[in-house]
Design a protein around this motif. Structure first.
Motif, PDB file in Angstrom:
ATOM      1  N   THR A 136      41.864  53.433  40.360  1.00  0.00           N
ATOM      2  CA  THR A 136      41.724  53.541  38.912  1.00  0.00           C
ATOM      3  C   THR A 136      40.371  52.969  38.522  1.00  0.00           C
ATOM      4  O   THR A 136      40.024  51.869  38.933  1.00  0.00           O
ATOM      5  N   ARG A 137      39.632  53.727  37.730  1.00  0.00           N
ATOM      6  CA  ARG A 137      38.284  53.312  37.332  1.00  0.00           C
ATOM      7  C   ARG A 137      38.276  53.022  35.832  1.00  0.00           C
ATOM      8  O   ARG A 137      38.546  53.886  35.015  1.00  0.00           O
ATOM      9  N   THR A 138      37.945  51.775  35.484  1.00  0.00           N
ATOM     10  CA  THR A 138      37.669  51.385  34.096  1.00  0.00           C
ATOM     11  C   THR A 138      36.285  50.743  34.140  1.00  0.00           C
ATOM     12  O   THR A 138      35.339  51.401  34.505  1.00  0.00           O
ATOM     13  N   ASP A 139      36.195  49.462  33.832  1.00  0.00           N
ATOM     14  CA  ASP A 139      34.925  48.755  34.011  1.00  0.00           C
ATOM     15  C   ASP A 139      34.780  48.284  35.461  1.00  0.00           C
ATOM     16  O   ASP A 139      33.726  47.840  35.871  1.00  0.00           O
ATOM     17  N   ARG A 140      35.842  48.373  36.222  1.00  0.00           N
ATOM     18  CA  ARG A 140      35.831  48.093  37.656  1.00  0.00           C
ATOM     19  C   ARG A 140      36.787  49.054  38.342  1.00  0.00           C
ATOM     20  O   ARG A 140      37.531  49.769  37.681  1.00  0.00           O
ATOM     21  N   ILE A 141      36.785  49.082  39.666  1.00  0.00           N
ATOM     22  CA  ILE A 141      37.632  50.012  40.411  1.00  0.00           C
ATOM     23  C   ILE A 141      38.758  49.224  41.065  1.00  0.00           C
ATOM     24  O   ILE A 141      38.517  48.267  41.797  1.00  0.00           O
ATOM     25  N   ILE A 142      39.997  49.647  40.792  1.00  0.00           N
ATOM     26  CA  ILE A 142      41.185  48.968  41.307  1.00  0.00           C
ATOM     27  C   ILE A 142      41.906  49.903  42.273  1.00  0.00           C
ATOM     28  O   ILE A 142      42.128  51.071  41.978  1.00  0.00           O
ATOM     29  N   LEU A 143      42.274  49.342  43.425  1.00  0.00           N
ATOM     30  CA  LEU A 143      43.023  50.093  44.437  1.00  0.00           C
ATOM     31  C   LEU A 143      44.419  49.493  44.523  1.00  0.00           C
ATOM     32  O   LEU A 143      44.578  48.269  44.572  1.00  0.00           O
ATOM     33  N   GLU A 144      45.422  50.336  44.524  1.00  0.00           N
ATOM     34  CA  GLU A 144      46.807  49.896  44.676  1.00  0.00           C
ATOM     35  C   GLU A 144      47.626  51.050  45.223  1.00  0.00           C
ATOM     36  O   GLU A 144      47.172  52.190  45.256  1.00  0.00           O
ATOM     37  N   GLY A 145      48.836  50.764  45.683  1.00  0.00           N
ATOM     38  CA  GLY A 145      49.705  51.827  46.140  1.00  0.00           C
ATOM     39  C   GLY A 145      50.665  51.374  47.223  1.00  0.00           C
ATOM     40  O   GLY A 145      50.528  50.293  47.809  1.00  0.00           O
ATOM     41  N   ASN A 146      51.648  52.241  47.498  1.00  0.00           N
ATOM     42  CA  ASN A 146      52.672  51.872  48.464  1.00  0.00           C
ATOM     43  C   ASN A 146      52.150  51.877  49.908  1.00  0.00           C
ATOM     44  O   ASN A 146      52.770  51.285  50.785  1.00  0.00           O
ATOM     45  N   LEU A 147      51.021  52.491  50.175  1.00  0.00           N
ATOM     46  CA  LEU A 147      50.427  52.416  51.512  1.00  0.00           C
ATOM     47  C   LEU A 147      49.964  50.984  51.779  1.00  0.00           C
ATOM     48  O   LEU A 147      50.250  50.416  52.845  1.00  0.00           O
ATOM     49  N   MET A 148      49.274  50.364  50.830  1.00  0.00           N
ATOM     50  CA  MET A 148      48.856  48.973  50.995  1.00  0.00           C
ATOM     51  C   MET A 148      50.063  48.044  51.024  1.00  0.00           C
ATOM     52  O   MET A 148      50.092  47.077  51.785  1.00  0.00           O
ATOM     53  N   GLU A 149      51.071  48.333  50.216  1.00  0.00           N
ATOM     54  CA  GLU A 149      52.286  47.511  50.212  1.00  0.00           C
ATOM     55  C   GLU A 149      52.959  47.530  51.577  1.00  0.00           C
ATOM     56  O   GLU A 149      53.419  46.491  52.060  1.00  0.00           O
ATOM     57  N   SER A 150      53.008  48.696  52.205  1.00  0.00           N
ATOM     58  CA  SER A 150      53.658  48.789  53.512  1.00  0.00           C
ATOM     59  C   SER A 150      52.866  48.054  54.598  1.00  0.00           C
ATOM     60  O   SER A 150      53.435  47.557  55.561  1.00  0.00           O
ATOM     61  N   ILE A 151      51.570  47.948  54.438  1.00  0.00           N
ATOM     62  CA  ILE A 151      50.730  47.254  55.424  1.00  0.00           C
ATOM     63  C   ILE A 151      50.747  45.748  55.187  1.00  0.00           C
ATOM     64  O   ILE A 151      51.002  44.958  56.103  1.00  0.00           O
ATOM     65  N   GLY A 153      52.617  44.003  52.825  1.00  0.00           N
ATOM     66  CA  GLY A 153      53.931  43.443  52.529  1.00  0.00           C
ATOM     67  C   GLY A 153      54.065  42.889  51.124  1.00  0.00           C
ATOM     68  O   GLY A 153      55.068  42.272  50.804  1.00  0.00           O
ATOM     69  N   GLU A 154      53.065  43.080  50.274  1.00  0.00           N
ATOM     70  CA  GLU A 154      53.100  42.593  48.893  1.00  0.00           C
ATOM     71  C   GLU A 154      52.544  43.656  47.954  1.00  0.00           C
ATOM     72  O   GLU A 154      51.658  44.406  48.339  1.00  0.00           O
ATOM     73  N   HIS A 155      53.081  43.663  46.731  1.00  0.00           N
ATOM     74  CA  HIS A 155      52.537  44.569  45.714  1.00  0.00           C
ATOM     75  C   HIS A 155      51.378  43.853  45.037  1.00  0.00           C
ATOM     76  O   HIS A 155      51.560  42.893  44.295  1.00  0.00           O
ATOM     77  N   GLU A 156      50.162  44.281  45.322  1.00  0.00           N
ATOM     78  CA  GLU A 156      48.942  43.674  44.787  1.00  0.00           C
ATOM     79  C   GLU A 156      48.002  44.768  44.292  1.00  0.00           C
ATOM     80  O   GLU A 156      48.122  45.928  44.681  1.00  0.00           O
ATOM     81  N   LYS A 157      47.056  44.363  43.492  1.00  0.00           N
ATOM     82  CA  LYS A 157      45.957  45.239  43.086  1.00  0.00           C
ATOM     83  C   LYS A 157      44.694  44.654  43.689  1.00  0.00           C
ATOM     84  O   LYS A 157      44.478  43.442  43.634  1.00  0.00           O
TER      85      LYS A 157
END
Length: 163
Positions: A136-151, A153-157
């Motif tokens: 997601t791009r606003t004034d910065r770029i944020i990466l999130e998703g269930n692929l990162m969660e599965s690796i 083990g936490e829901h983070e941005k």
């Protein structure tokens, strides 16, 4: 010995002061004249009577192609240890992307496909598992998703930056 030292020091001081009190035979030079850069003329079309300058928004890029990089704290209790930090590398080229994660716990690389793309959001999907990443791009770029969660083990941005 001490008296001789004091006497010599006094004489040196006396002669040094006497030389500075003499008018010099050379005329004093005038201080260098300050030079200013010539003022640039501002065209009338750029001059405004308003004291406020309107805020300009920079348009978002229309493409996500490029390389992205970010770091994150992988081992929360060990923030002082450099091994506790992980690196995210993402290389997007057309409808394909390569996602790399390098941490003390795991080193992996995944090939992803672009699912949907707008100027503000990009969705990537791993074809083998169906897991997704969203940028997601606003004034910065944020990466999130269930692929990162599965690796991880936490829901983070995660904040990443374009290189």
């Amino acid at each position: 010995m001490k008296k001789i030292y004091v006497l010599c020091l006094s004489l040196l001081t006396f002669f040094a002061c006497k030389e500075t009190d003499k008018p010099s035979s050379q005329p004093e030079t005038a201080p260098a004249k300050e030079t200013r850069a010539p003022e640039k003329k501002v065209p009338e079309t750029l001059k405004t009577d308003s004291p406020e300058i309107p805020e300009q928004k920079i348009p978002l890029p229309t493409t996500w192609n490029g390389k992205y990089f970010g770091t994150f704290l992988r081992l929360k209790d060990e923030s002082a240890d450099p091994r506790a930090w992980g690196q995210i590398n993402l290389d997007i080229n057309g409808k394909k992307a390569v996602f790399k994660l390098d941490t003390y716990v795991e080193i992996l690389e995944k090939d992803l496909e672009v699912q949907s793309e707008t100027s503000k959001e990009l969705q990537l999907k791993e074809p083998a598992t169906g897991k997704q990443l969203t940028l997601t791009r606003t004034d910065r770029i944020i990466l999130e998703g269930n692929l990162m969660e599965s690796i991880v083990g936490e829901h983070e941005k995660y904040e990443i930056k374009k290189q």
